[in-house]
Structures are given as C-alpha cells and as structure tokens.
Scaffold this active site. Structure first.
Site, PDB file in Angstrom:
ATOM      1  N   LEU A 115      -9.769 -11.363  -0.664  1.00  0.00           N
ATOM      2  CA  LEU A 115     -10.924 -12.068  -1.225  1.00  0.00           C
ATOM      3  C   LEU A 115     -11.480 -13.121  -0.262  1.00  0.00           C
ATOM      4  CD1 LEU A 115      -9.856 -12.410  -4.981  1.00  0.00           C
ATOM      5  CD2 LEU A 115     -11.038 -10.541  -3.824  1.00  0.00           C
ATOM      6  N   ARG A 116     -10.797 -13.315   0.844  1.00  0.00           N
ATOM      7  CA  ARG A 116     -11.293 -14.114   1.986  1.00  0.00           C
ATOM      8  C   ARG A 116     -11.436 -15.611   1.741  1.00  0.00           C
ATOM      9  NH1 ARG A 116      -9.495 -10.392   5.035  1.00  0.00           N
ATOM     10  NH2 ARG A 116     -10.812  -8.584   5.404  1.00  0.00           N
ATOM     11  N   HIS A 131       3.483  -4.267   4.929  1.00  0.00           N
ATOM     12  CA  HIS A 131       2.501  -3.584   5.775  1.00  0.00           C
ATOM     13  C   HIS A 131       3.312  -2.938   6.886  1.00  0.00           C
ATOM     14  CE1 HIS A 131      -1.392  -3.568   8.246  1.00  0.00           C
ATOM     15  NE2 HIS A 131      -0.467  -3.241   9.117  1.00  0.00           N
ATOM     16  N   HIS A 190      -0.326   0.454   1.300  1.00  0.00           N
ATOM     17  CA  HIS A 190      -1.190   1.485   1.896  1.00  0.00           C
ATOM     18  C   HIS A 190      -0.466   2.562   2.707  1.00  0.00           C
ATOM     19  CE1 HIS A 190      -0.802  -1.457   5.081  1.00  0.00           C
ATOM     20  NE2 HIS A 190      -1.752  -2.244   4.621  1.00  0.00           N
ATOM     21  N   ASP A 226      -7.076  -2.193  -0.982  1.00  0.00           N
ATOM     22  CA  ASP A 226      -7.146  -2.858   0.331  1.00  0.00           C
ATOM     23  C   ASP A 226      -8.590  -3.264   0.652  1.00  0.00           C
ATOM     24  OD1 ASP A 226      -6.370  -4.042   2.680  1.00  0.00           O
ATOM     25  OD2 ASP A 226      -5.802  -2.197   3.701  1.00  0.00           O
TER      26      ASP A 226
END
Lengths: 429, 317
Positions: free
Chosen positions: A59-60, A177, A231, A304
């Site tokens: 969401l930055r 990740h 992911h 993502d």
C-alpha cells in the site's frame, strides 16, 4: 430494526439462490426473507462469496504516497471485492516496530473500506540479520501475526530458523519471499531460459526460488513451526510443497493472479509493465500453478499488488521497479483462469480467496462461511460479466497495470464490510 | 529499410546488401584526401553514450562528420535511474533539442528499443547491454564479404563456416552476429564453456539454425572464419571459469590453434582484445587477422547506416 440490508436472490457460492438479511453487521437470516424496512440489494444472477482476503499487498504508505496510500489502496481493494488485506512491511520507514504497525493499522481503520492488517518485518529494516521486535508487534494494537521481509528473502538460514522458532510463541507465521540472492541477484529480472538468453536480460532461474522453499520446509519441520511461501511461481516449488505437505509439514503457499495467466514471452518487448518479482514464468509453470491451486497444494491467491509511480517504470528494463497492480483484477483473473476452465467452482474460489487466506493470516473476522451469525463480509460477483480492463479506470494512484486491454470474465458487483456496502454496482459507495 | 536500427532483425538480407553496396562506395571515400561528403548537411546526430566506449563512439562520430552531419557526443556514466531521472525524461530532453538521429549505447538490454518508442528521431543501437550491437555485426559481415570477394567486389557468406568463440552469455556482439550471419546464409558455430553459453540456447539455435559446442578443437578444423569475442576478466570473480590460464587452454586462439588454421582463414575480433587471454598476440597480428580491417570497415558501414536512415528519410529501399 435499523441498518438492515436484504441481499435478494444471490446464488450462495454459486449454488442455490437465497436471500440474505444482514442486521448489525451480521448475517441474520438466510432463505426466503421478507424485510420491508431493509435496504435491498438486487442480487439476481450474482454469486455471493465471503469477503475476499488478500495475503499480500503493497500500500506504499508511509513513504511512497505518490504511488499509493492506505486510502487509495483500500479503495482498490474494495473495488476488487476484498474486505481485508495484509499490507507488506517494505514501506519507508519499514514496519518493524509496534508503533509503525499500529500506524498502518489505524490508517486502515480510518479509511474504513477494508480491514488493513499490517505485516511485520522479520528483520530490522529488512536487513536480513537481526530479528525485528516480532513479539511487540504481535502484542500491539495491530495484533501482527504475519511477518515477512517481502521484496527480500530471509536468506540466512540461521536467521530464518530463529524467526520460525520465535513466532511459535505467539502463533505467528513467517511469509517468505523465496529468492536465493546468490542464484538470483538484485538485477535478475527475466525468467532464466530461452528468452532471457535471447534478450540478454539477467536470468532469474526457478531454482533460486525452489532451493529456498526446500530449505524452509525442512526448517519448518525441524522447528515445528509453520511457514508460508509467498508468490510461488514454479512447477518445482509446487513439487516441493506437495512433498512437504505429504509429510505433514506445516507449510502454506500463495500464488498471484499474474503467475496464473501471464507468461515470460510478454517480456519480449522489454516493457517494464511486465517486470515483476518473481518474474513471469513459462506456460509449463503456469499450468502447474493452476493445478496446484485447484488440488489444494497451493492454498491461496494473493495479489502482490505493487503500485509504482509512472517514472519508476520509465527506466530501462533492468533499472525499472518490480511489480504490478492486482487488487482490482484479481477476482476476474481467477474467474477467467480457474472457474471458466472448470478447475475451481465458486466454493473453491471462496476457499482460495477468502477462507484459506483468512485462516493463514489468523483473521478471525474474515473468511467465514455464509451462515447465520457470520460477520457480513460479503462480495457479490456477476459471473456473466466480461470487462475489458482500462488502466485509467483504476482507483489506484498508479497505472502499472499488466491487464490493460485484456478482456476478463466476471466482475465484482458489490462488497460489504461488516454489513456496510463499500462498493455497489461496481463503484465505490 | 525501417526507421530505426535496433536489432539485426530490423534489416532484411536485401537491406544488408543495399547497406553494403553503399558501404563499399563510402569505403572508397576513406582513401581520398578530402573525405567529406555533403549527404547529411544540416542533419544532427547525437551520440548518446551511457556506457564507456572509444571505438564505437569515435567511429560513429567520424562517420557522421564525413557525411557532413553535425555530430555531438553526450556521455553519461551510470544509469539515469541512479541520478533520479527516468530514462524517458533523459532522452526526451535530448530529443527536444531537435535531433535527427540518436546513436545510443546503454548498459541495459532493450533500452534502445524503449527509447525508439519515446522519441521521433531515428534510433541506432550502438550496443544495449548484453542484447545487441547491430552495427558491429554488419561491419563484421561486411569485412568478411570483402575478404571473401575478389577484385574489390564483395564475396558471399553463403555456406561459409563462421565460428564464434567466447563469452556468449554476456556478448551483444554474439547476439547480433548470429542473427546477421545466419541471415546471410553462413553456417555458424558458437563455442563457449557451458557457463558462458546463453541460457536456453538449444531451442534458439535450432530455430535460427546455428550449432553450439563446448569443444573449440572439434569445430576449428572446418572453420572458414573465426571470430574471437572479448572475455572480461571480471567474469572470473563471477565463477564462470576458474582461471585465465584454464580459459586460454580451452577456448583461446593460441599459437598452437593458429597453426592448425589454414593461412586463408580470417581472424576477427571486435576489440578491445585481451591479448594472451582469448587471443594470442601471434594470432592478433597474423597476416590473416582482420582486426584493423574491421575498424576501417566500421566507418564505411556506419556511414552507410547513417546515410540510409537519414538521407532517404521517408523513402524505403
């Protein structure tokens, strides 16, 4: 009898049609319901799903509010049918303290469109070396349960082992990740194979993901902890997951919508819109991921969602930012890839986009069956709609949309968070 | 001919013939005392080099000057990303100065193609990362055709066995050459240790029709021409091969290997050479070495490229 909503004639998980009476944020009645005072949402022909839950968004905010904010990201999530999203920790500053987590949590509640659940960093500053204050984040008002250095792999086996052990103390989970930095370094940006060889782009081989997934499931077994694979992108990862689950190892995994449909060949024009980490893979991997999602080897779809300011994508391919938008298109992509092909029915979609992600993230208010007494977090989907994606229609602040110009099946018609419509007729309320 | 020269894929075999015909005329100009032609008077060519280059940049600069174009060099080390400006902003700024052609070198593969989508000027790729270097491949083919021709006429590469040896993974010269040489009918073999063979080369080599080998000595006896490619010493720290000595023994054009080559087999190297590593001094300086012919051919071919992309702008060959 205030605040009542009557959803009329929705097909519950794609099965029998029924009315849903929502009262005080809870599903109060299911069946043929008469409620003259209730506000009616006509749902004839629509499929009702439990509100979607996204294990993986960026969401930055704080730090890159020019690309997305918690408000605009929440808007994109609601339009996409989500009622809860997990916000990754790679902001500036990093979400690696209780205070930072509470801030994200509170900004999410203020926006009020979806439940924004912060993900905490595994290591201080995503540095990969010292554990962040995992316990304080867990005990904070934000109640952090998922920890991830997403964007970076926790590559040090000792650090990963300690993190897995430590989060057992409060029922946390590490979302990894998986990218061995020696096998796929910072410049690696194209699936290693024929196309990377032809294009002269630094290769990102599938094995760089697979060796970390293999290592981590063994660490999870050794520590008796649970690990989540972010992911997943290769057939090899699917094989490792299948093997580990067969042994009873506590591992869960997610796949993104883009890895279910888009393939490496899109990189042939060096368009950074298609630059994402892990990279788009060949069709064989895509097929393996679809099968794994259908048979439960992969538990969840996670977007993502990675908004970027336009200028961060207007570099040479190797220099451009990684990531693509995903929140608004996730359900249509899953409908197109999984439902239209018969790999999943709508109950299956509810499982991989709501129930499983809610369970993995420990979100007690989400992912419930559509049943009397459940929180009224609901998504109404028009399964017959077809939509040609236009990136300028997005409510996200960013435009790095790989689906632009593509026609996808199904559309989110309405989203309700605790009985309050956030989206109606496909538009924000 | 297409507007840009980004890849050898942008030119047909006929285009190459046209380019070489003009290059041969330009080549003659080099022998004149007064070398300037008025063909590109009033046109502006910018050499935009984001990466160090001496020979390619000066070759394009002289080529432009001999055609009377206004040639300006802009060099900037490092990516624009590291300076906080997007590549698009950088090139739009330069293009806004009223440029007819951008000759561009950049460390990033695909950057020339991206730039061609942003600017109106003709873009000539002077090397994009490890992707392509089309003017180099054209000058290499031209050099060989001259070598195989008689009486100053260009010969043919049809059926000629051309062997490329070196760091193929990181070589834009290799990628452009394999496209160019196969287009011109040559029989191409590429040789490298497995660690320096591009990933996924098998389906690619089948589709394009070139052979791959890990064994130079197996391929060399049937070579009609040999192209040695530069091996950067920093590849050793990447663990691609254990030592310079071992590389030379396996893949260098050593004195011993030179002795097995027929005296008519030309030797090419795009430069700069690592003497003693991929090519022995005896081979570099041998009578059959075309290394300096490549440099003068480079001028002629680049003049031809500039001429065809700019002088006849709007018309097709």
């Amino acid at each position: 009898m205030t605040d009542q909503i009557l959803v009329k004639g929705a097909s519950l998980l794609g099965a029998a049609s029924s009315d849903l009476l929502i009262s005080d944020g809870v599903i109060a009645e299911i069946g043929s319901v008469s409620a003259p005072q209730a506000r009616v949402i006509e749902a004839d022909g629509l499929v009702a799903l439990p509100g979607l839950v996204d294990l993986h968004t960026h969401l930055r905010e704080p730090g890159r509010e020019d690309a997305e904010t918690i408000l605009t990201g929440s808007q994109a999530a609601a339009v996409g049918g989500f009622t809860a999203v997990l916000a990754m920790a790679n902001t500036s500053p990093v979400t690696d303290t209780a205070e930072a987590a509470e801030r994200v949590h509170d900004l999410g509640r203020t926006a009020g469109l979806v439940d924004v659940q912060p993900v905490g960093a595994v290591t201080r500053g995503l540095g990969g070396q010292e554990l962040a204050e995992l316990g304080l984040m867990a005990r904070s008002r934000a109640g952090v349960k998922v920890f991830s250095d997403d964007g970076r792999c926790v590559a040090d086996a000792r650090v990963m082992r300690r993190a897995l052990e430590y989060v057992k103390g409060f029922g946390g989970v590490v979302s990894q990740h998986a990218q061995d930095p020696d096998l796929a370094g910072a410049t690696s940006c194209c699936h290693e194979g024929e196309l990377s060889g032809r294009l002269g782009l630094p290769g990102w081989p599938g094995v760089a993901e697979e060796v970390i997934v293999a290592r981590d499931v063994m660490l999870a077994r050794h520590t008796g902890s649970r690990v989540h694979v972010a992911h997943a992108s290769t057939a090899g990862t699917v094989e490792v997951l299948r093997w580990a689950k067969g042994l009873g190892i506590e591992v869960t995994a997610e796949v993104t919508p883009h890895h279910l449909l888009l393939t490496t060949d899109l990189l042939s024009g060096y368009d950074p819109t298609y630059k994402v980490n892990p990279p788009l893979r060949p069709q064989e991997d895509v097929e393996a991921l679809r099968t794994a999602l259908a048979d439960g080897t992969i538990d969840a779809v996670a977007t993502d969602h990675a908004p970027h300011a336009r200028h961060d994508k207007e570099h040479a391919f190797v220099d451009a930012a990684f990531g693509m938008l995903g929140l608004e298109t996730a359900l249509p992509v899953v409908a197109t890839v999984m439902v239209e092909s018969g790999l999943l029915d709508w109950a299956g979609v509810a499982r991989v986009m709501s129930a499983n992600p809610a369970r993995i993230a420990g979100l007690g208010q989400h992912g419930h069956d559509i049943a009397v007494g459940s929180p009224a977090n609901l998504t109404l989907v028009d399964p017959a709609a077809t939509v040609t994606v236009d990136r300028d229609d997005s409510v996200s602040l960013s435009r790095n949309n790989p689906w632009h110009g593509r026609t996808l099946g199904a559309a989110v018609h309405a989203t309700l968070l605790r009985g309050v419509p956030t989206v109606l007729e496909g538009k924000l309320v | 001919m297409k507007k840009h020269l980004l890849s050898i894929d942008d030119v047909s075999a006929d285009d190459v013939a046209t380019l070489f015909e003009t290059a041969a005329e330009m080549h003659d100009v080099q022998r004149r005392q007064v070398k300037k032609l008025p063909a590109l008077r009033g046109r502006t060519v910018i050499n935009l080099f984001f990466e160090d280059s001496t020979r390619t940049r000066s070759s394009f600069e002289i080529a432009g000057k001999w055609l009377s174009a206004d040639t300006i060099n802009i060099t900037g080390k490092g990516s624009s990303a590291s300076k906080g400006e997007s590549l698009r902003d950088t090139v739009l700024t330069i293009a806004a100065m009223g440029v007819d052609a951008l000759v561009m070198r950049h460390a990033a593969s695909g950057s020339a193609l991206q730039v061609s989508q942003w600017v109106d000027a003709a873009v000539i790729n002077a090397g994009d990362g490890t992707h392509e270097h089309p003017s180099q491949a054209l000058l290499d083919a031209y050099t060989l055709q001259r070598r195989f021709g008689t009486d100053g006429r260009l010969g043919s590469l049809e059926g000629r066995h051309v062997v490329l040896v070196g760091d193929l993974t990181h070589s834009r010269v290799f990628r452009s050459n394999v496209l160019c040489l196969t287009k011109l009918g040559a029989q191409v073999s590429v040789v490298a240790p497995p660690t320096l063979m591009p990933s996924g080369v098998e389906p690619w080599s089948k589709e394009l029709g070139f052979a791959t080998s890990y064994d130079l000595d197996e391929v060399l006896p049937t070579a009609d021409a040999v192209m040695m490619l530069r091996v950067q010493r920093e590849r050793m720290s990447g663990g691609y091969f254990p030592s310079a000595r071992e590389y030379t023994v396996g893949y260098g054009l050593t004195r011993d290997r030179l002795a097995t080559l027929g005296p008519d087999v030309p030797i090419c190297h795009p430069g700069p050479m690592n003497r003693g590593l991929e090519i022995a001094a005896d081979a570099a300086d041998a009578a059959q070495s075309l290394v300096l012919d490549q440099v003068s051919a480079g001028l002629a071919v680049r003049m031809s490229i500039l001429y065809h992309l700019l002088a006849g702008e709007g018309s097709t060959s």
